[in-house]
Design a protein around this motif. Structure first.
Motif, PDB file in Angstrom:
ATOM      1  N   ILE A  24       0.909   5.142   1.281  1.00  0.00           N
ATOM      2  CA  ILE A  24       0.262   6.045   2.220  1.00  0.00           C
ATOM      3  C   ILE A  24       0.660   7.485   1.916  1.00  0.00           C
ATOM      4  CG2 ILE A  24      -0.087   6.591   4.656  1.00  0.00           C
ATOM      5  CD1 ILE A  24      -0.964   3.733   3.729  1.00  0.00           C
TER       6      ILE A  24
ATOM      7  N   ILE B 259      -4.869   6.138   2.313  1.00  0.00           N
ATOM      8  CA  ILE B 259      -4.302   5.113   1.430  1.00  0.00           C
ATOM      9  C   ILE B 259      -4.592   5.482  -0.019  1.00  0.00           C
ATOM     10  CG2 ILE B 259      -4.278   2.659   0.850  1.00  0.00           C
ATOM     11  CD1 ILE B 259      -5.301   2.100   3.698  1.00  0.00           C
TER      12      ILE B 259
ATOM     13  N   LEU C 135       0.837  -1.198   0.000  1.00  0.00           N
ATOM     14  CA  LEU C 135       0.000   0.000   0.000  1.00  0.00           C
ATOM     15  C   LEU C 135       0.873   1.249   0.000  1.00  0.00           C
ATOM     16  CD1 LEU C 135      -2.541  -1.096   2.772  1.00  0.00           C
ATOM     17  CD2 LEU C 135      -2.884  -1.214   0.289  1.00  0.00           C
TER      18      LEU C 135
ATOM     19  N   TYR D 161     -10.453   4.577   2.431  1.00  0.00           N
ATOM     20  CA  TYR D 161     -10.162   3.428   1.565  1.00  0.00           C
ATOM     21  C   TYR D 161     -11.215   2.363   1.822  1.00  0.00           C
ATOM     22  CZ  TYR D 161      -6.905   0.560  -1.196  1.00  0.00           C
ATOM     23  OH  TYR D 161      -6.300  -0.184  -2.178  1.00  0.00           O
TER      24      TYR D 161
END
Length: 225
Positions: A129, A176, A127, A200
């Motif tokens: 950020i 995210i 992911l 998200y």
């Protein structure tokens, strides 16, 4: 809030984020004060698609602060990031970055006692950020110190993230980014930043209990006594 996470591996940085891994090694788990990878434009005149990865301290350390401030500045609320002294200069200068991670950890109190849970992407991919970075020219040992913070938004009512932290605490979650949003965020004008501050989808995340024994978070940190 996120105070502990697993940074993306060196292979993930290359394969998923298109950046060369930093020359120096970094810990498999990051706590405030640890050095971990962050992605930002390599130059002020960079165009979308230009990315560079560097190690920075998890926790913002502006030029006027000591590194120990990182214990308090690892997350920045989007509602106040433009006005808080620790973040406002980096925000005004649009020093946006992306923190690549494989998973992050949050505390759950659903059983009546605190329990660590791991949250990750449902498809197993790392992911990205949304964050801010800053630099202190005279850091430890007189060397420049890069640092960063993760942006957070309210998560009250989010099907997954509302399960974490103490029952009476405000629920928060990281900002995210989708993969196609990474370059957009890195080059985003200030007046457009708010469009990234969305929750998200819960169905794109997975979570499971991840208990551990007692840890000493200061190990491997620049904040060691």
């Amino acid at each position: 809030m996120c105070a502990n996470y697993r940074p993306s591996t060196r292979d993930e940085l290359q394969q998923r984020f298109g950046v060369a891994a930093p020359d120096s090694e970094y810990k498999a788990e990051a706590f405030p004060g640890y050095m971990a990878p962050m992605i930002r434009p390599p130059r002020t005149d960079s165009v979308p698609g230009d990315r560079a990865c560097a190690l920075g301290m998890f926790g913002m350390v502006p030029h006027w602060a000591e590194p120990k401030l990182a214990r308090q500045t690892y997350n920045a609320r989007t509602e106040t990031v433009a006005t808080k002294p620790s973040f406002r200069n980096a925000w005004k200068r649009r020093q946006f970055c992306v923190i690549p991670l494989h998973a992050f950890y949050e505390p759950s109190y659903e059983t009546g006692k605190v329990e660590r849970w791991e949250i990750a992407g449902a498809e197993g991919a790392p992911l990205g950020i949304a964050g801010l970075w800053d630099i202190k020219q005279e850091g430890p040992n007189g060397l420049p110190l890069l640092s960063f913070t993760m942006l957070t938004i309210n998560a009250d009512g989010h099907p997954l993230m509302q399960r974490f932290h103490k029952p009476d605490d405000e629920k928060r979650m990281l900002v995210i980014l989708d993969p196609e949003q990474i370059d957009e965020w890195l080059h985003c004008p200030l007046e457009e930043a708010e469009r990234f501050f969305v929750r998200y989808p819960a169905e794109r995340l997975v979570a499971a209990a991840a208990p551990v024994g007692a840890r000493k978070p200061a190990q491997g940190s620049l904040l060691d006594p």
